[in-house]
Design a protein around this motif. Structure first.
Motif, mmCIF file in Angstrom:
data_model
loop_
_atom_site.group_PDB
_atom_site.id
_atom_site.type_symbol
_atom_site.label_atom_id
_atom_site.label_comp_id
_atom_site.label_asym_id
_atom_site.label_seq_id
_atom_site.Cartn_x
_atom_site.Cartn_y
_atom_site.Cartn_z
ATOM 1 N N ASN A 20 2.168 -55.949 10.778
ATOM 2 C CA ASN A 20 2.581 -57.162 10.104
ATOM 3 C C ASN A 20 3.813 -57.690 10.832
ATOM 4 O O ASN A 20 4.834 -57.017 10.900
ATOM 5 N N ARG A 24 2.616 -61.882 8.609
ATOM 6 C CA ARG A 24 1.178 -62.051 8.810
ATOM 7 C C ARG A 24 0.610 -60.809 9.468
ATOM 8 O O ARG A 24 1.252 -60.189 10.312
ATOM 9 N N ILE A 25 -0.590 -60.443 9.030
ATOM 10 C CA ILE A 25 -1.278 -59.294 9.606
ATOM 11 C C ILE A 25 -1.800 -59.686 10.984
ATOM 12 O O ILE A 25 -2.465 -60.710 11.135
#
Length: 141
Positions: A20, A24-25
């Motif tokens: 992450n 956001r991944i």
């Protein structure tokens, strides 16, 4: 004791890596490497055998390889004029099942990008970017 299912048919599966960055991944990760070491030295006195062992500094190292589109997405999320090396600290979690079906999680702490480099050649069907990280430490479960 119930048996947990295998991850992708394997106990140590790549599918469990989660990164992450900037909330956001990151899905376009293709490799990760991490290790840590501590200086240990024998110290001598009388005779030819060590009389004690000293410990020195601890050092952790890590790198990740991302597809170029992921690196560009991270850079575009940064404020104008900022570089990849300006991304705030982030952690990387790597999880997998051990032989007893227990979830093992390693956490690479306080990561920052040290490098931003592209390396492409004729015939490549994808562009991968290896990024060296500076990290504070690794929690081995």
């Amino acid at each position: 004791m119930p048996h947990l299912p295998l991850v992708n048919g394997h106990r140590h599966g790549w599918s469990s890596v989660e990164v992450n960055i900037l909330d956001r991944i990151v899905t376009g990760i293709t490799a990760i490497s991490y290790d840590d070491a501590q200086v240990k030295e024998n110290h001598y006195g009388a005779g030819d055998m060590p009389v004690f062992r000293g410990r020195g500094k601890y050092e952790a190292k890590a790198s990740i390889t991302l597809y170029a589109f992921e690196v560009e997405s991270i850079q575009q999320a940064l404020p104008k004029g900022k570089r990849l090396q300006d991304v705030p600290l982030f952690d990387i979690k790597v999880s997998f099942l051990d032989n007893s079906s227990n979830v093992i999680t390693h956490v690479i702490r306080n990561c920052e990008f040290k490098t931003n480099k592209r390396d492409m050649k004729q015939g490549d069907s994808k562009v991968e970017v290896q990024l060296d990280l500076i990290v504070s430490h690794i929690e081995w479960n």
